[in-house]
Write a protein that holds these residues in place. Structure first.
Motif, short mmCIF file in Angstrom:
data_model
loop_
_atom_site.label_atom_id
_atom_site.label_comp_id
_atom_site.label_asym_id
_atom_site.label_seq_id
_atom_site.Cartn_x
_atom_site.Cartn_y
_atom_site.Cartn_z
N LEU A 149 31.16 -43.71 14.42
CA LEU A 149 31.31 -43.50 12.98
C LEU A 149 30.31 -42.47 12.46
CD1 LEU A 149 31.85 -47.19 11.77
CD2 LEU A 149 33.58 -45.42 12.16
N ILE A 150 29.07 -42.58 12.93
CA ILE A 150 28.04 -41.66 12.45
C ILE A 150 28.25 -40.26 13.00
CG2 ILE A 150 25.57 -41.15 12.53
CD1 ILE A 150 25.09 -44.18 12.45
N SER A 151 28.55 -40.17 14.29
CA SER A 151 28.75 -38.85 14.89
C SER A 151 29.97 -38.15 14.30
CB SER A 151 28.90 -38.97 16.41
OG SER A 151 30.07 -39.69 16.77
N LEU A 152 30.97 -38.93 13.92
CA LEU A 152 32.15 -38.33 13.30
C LEU A 152 31.79 -37.70 11.96
CD1 LEU A 152 35.17 -37.91 13.70
CD2 LEU A 152 35.57 -40.07 12.51
N GLN A 153 30.97 -38.41 11.18
CA GLN A 153 30.53 -37.85 9.91
C GLN A 153 29.66 -36.61 10.11
OE1 GLN A 153 31.60 -38.81 6.89
NE2 GLN A 153 32.92 -40.24 8.01
N LEU A 154 28.79 -36.66 11.12
CA LEU A 154 27.95 -35.50 11.40
C LEU A 154 28.78 -34.31 11.89
CD1 LEU A 154 24.94 -37.30 13.16
CD2 LEU A 154 24.99 -36.33 10.85
N LEU A 170 26.00 -55.70 22.22
CA LEU A 170 25.04 -54.67 21.80
C LEU A 170 25.63 -53.28 22.02
CD1 LEU A 170 22.20 -53.76 20.89
CD2 LEU A 170 21.51 -53.88 23.29
N TYR A 171 26.24 -53.07 23.18
CA TYR A 171 26.85 -51.78 23.47
C TYR A 171 28.11 -51.56 22.63
CZ TYR A 171 23.71 -51.62 27.47
OH TYR A 171 22.59 -51.61 28.27
N GLY A 172 28.82 -52.64 22.35
CA GLY A 172 30.00 -52.51 21.51
C GLY A 172 29.66 -52.06 20.11
N VAL A 173 28.64 -52.70 19.52
CA VAL A 173 28.20 -52.29 18.18
C VAL A 173 27.65 -50.87 18.22
CG1 VAL A 173 26.57 -52.78 16.32
CG2 VAL A 173 27.74 -54.66 17.46
N GLY A 174 26.90 -50.56 19.28
CA GLY A 174 26.36 -49.21 19.42
C GLY A 174 27.45 -48.16 19.50
N ALA A 175 28.53 -48.47 20.24
CA ALA A 175 29.64 -47.52 20.35
C ALA A 175 30.30 -47.29 19.00
CB ALA A 175 30.66 -48.05 21.36
N VAL A 176 30.48 -48.36 18.25
CA VAL A 176 31.11 -48.23 16.92
C VAL A 176 30.23 -47.41 15.99
CG1 VAL A 176 31.84 -49.49 14.87
CG2 VAL A 176 32.44 -50.36 17.13
N LEU A 177 28.93 -47.74 15.94
CA LEU A 177 28.02 -47.03 15.04
C LEU A 177 27.90 -45.55 15.43
CD1 LEU A 177 25.14 -49.63 14.53
CD2 LEU A 177 26.94 -48.99 12.92
N LEU A 178 27.72 -45.29 16.73
CA LEU A 178 27.59 -43.90 17.17
C LEU A 178 28.85 -43.10 16.85
CD1 LEU A 178 25.76 -44.11 20.62
CD2 LEU A 178 24.88 -43.15 18.49
N LEU A 224 23.97 -37.18 21.26
CA LEU A 224 24.46 -35.80 21.41
C LEU A 224 25.73 -35.76 22.26
CD1 LEU A 224 21.20 -33.71 21.96
CD2 LEU A 224 22.78 -33.56 20.03
N ILE A 225 25.68 -36.47 23.38
CA ILE A 225 26.85 -36.51 24.26
C ILE A 225 28.02 -37.20 23.56
CG2 ILE A 225 27.74 -37.40 26.45
CD1 ILE A 225 24.89 -37.22 27.55
N TRP A 226 27.70 -38.26 22.84
CA TRP A 226 28.75 -39.03 22.17
C TRP A 226 29.43 -38.20 21.09
CZ3 TRP A 226 29.55 -44.01 23.99
CH2 TRP A 226 30.57 -44.72 23.36
N ALA A 227 28.63 -37.46 20.32
CA ALA A 227 29.20 -36.69 19.21
C ALA A 227 30.05 -35.53 19.70
CB ALA A 227 28.07 -36.17 18.31
#
Length: 310
Positions: A154-159, A144-152, A223-226
């Motif tokens: 990819l999405i934060s990079l685009q943002l 769950l955290y692995g998928v979350g890390a990947v999604l966050l 926010l922290i991740w991005a």
């Protein structure tokens, strides 16, 4: 007292040895046969060129001073300026990085292991629990955290590339986190007969697997991740430069795929055993023998499988 000090010394030596081994292995991977990649043809901003030039001068000077036995000493202001220049170069590289399977596999592993460790630490600090929070039958992984890390990531990079406002990053992260928890929780219960978490007793509960407090947590994490984790982590991972790196990550990907497959097979057989369904082939016989109900309950301590407790 004496043996306690000896134990601490041995532990420190072991940790130091592990760190040395990891650094050596990473360096060894980087010394393999180079791979050729098409370079992106783009004009670097003047700020990035200036920062890269200053960093190149610094590292050349540092190497020379170390060679002659006179290490370079920088003031706090100079160190701060150096860190700023490194961030400029790193952020530009990350914002134009091509994200592929190589980065995704490493992000998944880092997120799975890091998330698992943080969750277990949180449970110990808040509730005094030391139960395992594993999500796969082998290894210290919580997918769950692995998928979350990947999604966050990819999405934060685009943002980041679109210069999105902070509130947009917060809202998008809330939605992504909520959907991830909803789909994962529903899928585990529907397909595997397992319940890993239940928010029905949490104030602000929306569904069994989604609650407002945790949505706000996902938003803050986004926010922290991005702004902090994505540029640092992708800058650390980089892009593969040698065949050794590619082969090693391919091996990790194959191992994770097998781990996920075996986990699904074990949960399927656990549910079938509870319903009195006998194994249909030699593989299922092997699963029943090596991944019994006792093993599953011990491995997945925080889960309720098919409504049965531990």
């Amino acid at each position: 007292m004496f043996w306690s000090l000896v134990s601490l010394l041995v532990l420190a030596l072991v940790v130091r040895g592990i760190v040395f081994a990891v650094r050596w292995f990473v360096a060894w991977l980087g010394r393999g046969k180079p791979i050729q990649r098409a370079a992106e043809d783009r004009e670097l901003p003047q700020e990035v060129r200036d920062a890269a030039r200053e960093l190149d001068y610094y590292y050349r000077l540092k190497g020379y001073r170390e060679l002659i036995g006179k290490p370079l000493k920088l003031s706090r202001a100079q160190l701060s300026l150096l860190a700023q220049r490194e961030r400029v170069v790193r952020d530009d590289r990350v914002d134009h990085m091509r994200i592929g399977w190589y980065q995704v596999v490493i992000l998944f592993i880092v997120g799975s292991v890091g998330g698992l460790l943080l969750e277990q630490l949180w449970m110990f600090v808040t509730l005094g629990l030391t139960e395992g929070r594993y999500g796969l039958v082998w290894g210290p992984f919580s997918p769950l955290y692995g998928v979350g890390a990947v999604l966050l990531t990819l999405i934060s990079l685009q943002l980041r590339r679109k210069k999105a406002k902070w509130w947009m990053v917060f809202l998008v992260s809330m939605v992504v986190g909520g959907l991830l928890e909803q789909l994962t929780g529903w899928g585990m219960e529907t397909l595997m007969g397992a319940v890993s978490w239940d928010y029905t007793s949490v104030p602000g509960c929306i569904t069994k697997w989604v609650a407002w407090p945790f949505l706000f947590f996902w938003g803050a994490l986004g926010l922290i991740w991005a702004n902090v984790i994505t540029p640092w982590l992708l800058g650390l991972i980089g892009e593969p430069t040698t065949r050794r790196q590619v082969i090693f990550v391919l091996i990790l990907a194959a191992y994770l795929s097998l781990d996920v497959f075996m986990t699904l097979a074990c949960f399927t057989r656990r549910a079938e055993r509870d319903e009195g369904i006998p194994p249909k082939n030699e593989f299922e016989v092997w699963v029943d023998k090596n991944f019994s109900n006792q093993f599953m309950s011990h491995r997945f301590e925080n889960m309720v499988i098919e409504g049965h407790g531990k």
